[in-house]
Design a protein around this motif. Structure first.
Motif, PDB file in Angstrom:
ATOM      1  N   VAL A   1       0.686  -1.153   0.084  1.00  0.00           N
ATOM      2  CA  VAL A   1       0.168   0.392  -0.238  1.00  0.00           C
ATOM      3  C   VAL A   1       0.900   1.229  -0.085  1.00  0.00           C
ATOM      4  CG1 VAL A   1      -1.768  -1.061   1.373  1.00  0.00           C
ATOM      5  CG2 VAL A   1       0.156  -0.258   2.636  1.00  0.00           C
ATOM      6  N   THR A   2       0.073   2.371  -0.753  1.00  0.00           N
ATOM      7  CA  THR A   2       0.906   3.711  -0.532  1.00  0.00           C
ATOM      8  C   THR A   2       0.529   4.237   0.893  1.00  0.00           C
ATOM      9  OG1 THR A   2       0.546   4.104  -2.210  1.00  0.00           O
ATOM     10  CG2 THR A   2       1.463   5.891  -1.071  1.00  0.00           C
ATOM     11  N   GLY A   3       2.470   4.293   1.798  1.00  0.00           N
ATOM     12  CA  GLY A   3       1.604   5.339   2.903  1.00  0.00           C
ATOM     13  C   GLY A   3       3.309   5.115   3.462  1.00  0.00           C
ATOM     14  N   ASP A   4       3.079   5.169   5.010  1.00  0.00           N
ATOM     15  CA  ASP A   4       5.196   5.211   5.546  1.00  0.00           C
ATOM     16  C   ASP A   4       5.097   4.059   6.237  1.00  0.00           C
ATOM     17  OD1 ASP A   4       5.128   7.991   5.350  1.00  0.00           O
ATOM     18  OD2 ASP A   4       3.448   8.625   7.628  1.00  0.00           O
ATOM     19  N   TYR A   5       6.614   3.734   5.833  1.00  0.00           N
ATOM     20  CA  TYR A   5       7.107   2.516   6.302  1.00  0.00           C
ATOM     21  C   TYR A   5       8.421   2.556   7.754  1.00  0.00           C
ATOM     22  CZ  TYR A   5       4.614   0.171   2.941  1.00  0.00           C
ATOM     23  OH  TYR A   5       3.371  -0.541   2.175  1.00  0.00           O
ATOM     24  N   LEU A   6       8.413   1.891   8.325  1.00  0.00           N
ATOM     25  CA  LEU A   6       9.809   1.831   9.362  1.00  0.00           C
ATOM     26  C   LEU A   6      10.389   0.323   9.058  1.00  0.00           C
ATOM     27  CD1 LEU A   6      10.669   3.401  11.676  1.00  0.00           C
ATOM     28  CD2 LEU A   6      10.062   1.308  13.523  1.00  0.00           C
ATOM     29  N   ILE A   7      11.884   1.386   8.282  1.00  0.00           N
ATOM     30  CA  ILE A   7      12.307  -0.073   8.484  1.00  0.00           C
ATOM     31  C   ILE A   7      13.595   0.175   8.466  1.00  0.00           C
ATOM     32  CG2 ILE A   7      14.028  -0.686   6.178  1.00  0.00           C
ATOM     33  CD1 ILE A   7      11.433   0.573   4.122  1.00  0.00           C
ATOM     34  N   THR A   8      14.185  -1.144   8.782  1.00  0.00           N
ATOM     35  CA  THR A   8      15.054  -1.543   9.899  1.00  0.00           C
ATOM     36  C   THR A   8      16.555  -2.512   9.518  1.00  0.00           C
ATOM     37  OG1 THR A   8      13.369  -0.406  12.484  1.00  0.00           O
ATOM     38  CG2 THR A   8      15.776  -1.840  12.957  1.00  0.00           C
ATOM     39  N   ALA A   9      17.381  -2.244   9.428  1.00  0.00           N
ATOM     40  CA  ALA A   9      18.655  -2.975   9.014  1.00  0.00           C
ATOM     41  C   ALA A   9      19.494  -3.223  10.284  1.00  0.00           C
ATOM     42  CB  ALA A   9      19.063  -2.891   8.024  1.00  0.00           C
ATOM     43  N   ILE A  10      20.106  -4.787  10.479  1.00  0.00           N
ATOM     44  CA  ILE A  10      20.357  -5.259  11.505  1.00  0.00           C
ATOM     45  C   ILE A  10      21.795  -6.377  11.435  1.00  0.00           C
ATOM     46  CG2 ILE A  10      20.894  -6.102  13.927  1.00  0.00           C
ATOM     47  CD1 ILE A  10      17.791  -5.592  14.406  1.00  0.00           C
ATOM     48  N   GLY A  11      22.821  -6.049  11.386  1.00  0.00           N
ATOM     49  CA  GLY A  11      24.163  -6.861  10.921  1.00  0.00           C
ATOM     50  C   GLY A  11      24.423  -7.378  11.862  1.00  0.00           C
ATOM     51  N   GLY A  12      25.003  -8.511  11.293  1.00  0.00           N
ATOM     52  CA  GLY A  12      25.602  -9.887  11.851  1.00  0.00           C
ATOM     53  C   GLY A  12      25.781  -9.207  13.249  1.00  0.00           C
TER      54      GLY A  12
END
Length: 271
Positions: A32-43
């Protein structure tokens, strides 16, 4: 802790918070169109044999507006396999998004960059043989394990306390809450994996979500594995970037460190 309405705002007509979690490389298409919270975590890094624990992965987080059909591409870093091996780097890219979360090493937590919400380095380990692994900074600080020999793993809310793992919830002095057994019934706040609420373990008891492992025991999600006790093998770091515990030899053989947790990518939005 953060409510969904604080992350995404209030939608007229209501909306259901959604989350997707990825522990392997791939892609995600915005539904959908909207706000997203995206999180990246390393190993997370592996703990050393007869040495210190491994550092946790870094955490980079952004809030972005995506149109339906936008593709987010990501690579997920592996956890270090053994004897101080570094964790892999995690990246996530899309229009208006470029996150990089470094893997932990045997001497430090991973760095992070590109986030417009948070860029938090992972916790390191105590600089001594048999110390536990570091924890990912899901609450804004990447905690390290305590320095003496044979310590528990760090939790996301505080460092280890002796051979007990640190917990996911901070007390007034900044330390996590140790537990005798993993019996806590609500491991995540509001169902969000990025709000772990678990306790750290004691010796031979694994940490709950966000809690460091007790000596010789595994860390919970995001948390450090416990350091080796009396020549036993240390505990592995928790999934999603926890550092592996370091080994310690007490007048005999053994003293093996353990693996770090693989990184991950978390995507949240309100449907």
């Amino acid at each position: 802790m953060t409510a969904a309405s604080e992350l995404f705002g209030t939608r007229t007509g209501g909306g259901i918070p959604e989350q997707r979690v990825f522990s392997a490389s791939g892609s995600f298409t915005a539904p959908v169109t909207g706000d997203y919270l995206i999180t990246a975590i390393g190993g997370g890094a592996a703990g050393l044999n007869n040495g210190r624990g491994g550092g946790a992965g870094g955490l980079a987080q952004s809030k972005v507006r995506l149109t339906a059909g936008t593709v987010v591409t990501f690579t997920v870093g592996a956890g270090g396999a053994s004897n101080g091996a570094a964790g892999g780097q995690t990246t996530a890219t899309a229009t208006g998004l470029s996150l990089t979360a470094g893997g932990g090493t045997s001497t430090a937590g991973g760095a992070a960059s590109g986030g417009n919400v948070r860029n938090t380095a992972g916790g390191a380990s105590g600089n001594s043989a048999g110390s536990g692994g570091g924890a990912v900074g899901v609450y804004g600080v990447g905690y390290s394990s305590a320095t003496p020999n044979q310590t528990g793993g760090a939790g996301v809310g505080g460092p280890s306390i002796g051979t007990n793992g640190g917990g996911a919830l901070s007390s007034s002095d900044g330390l996590g809450l140790p537990s005798v057994a993993p019996t806590f019934g609500i491991p995540f706040g509001a169902g969000r994996l990025l709000q772990p609420l678990g306790r750290g373990g004691v010796t031979f008891i694994a940490g709950e979500a966000g809690g460091g492992g007790g000596g010789n025991a595994a860390g919970g999600f995001f948390a450090g594995g416990g350091g080796g006790q009396n020549s036993g093998q240390a505990g592995p770091g928790g999934l999603f970037g926890g550092g592996g515990g370091g080994g310690w030899i007490n007048g005999g053989s053994g003293g093996l460190g353990n693996s770090g947790g693989a990184g991950g990518v978390f995507i949240e939005w309100q449907a």
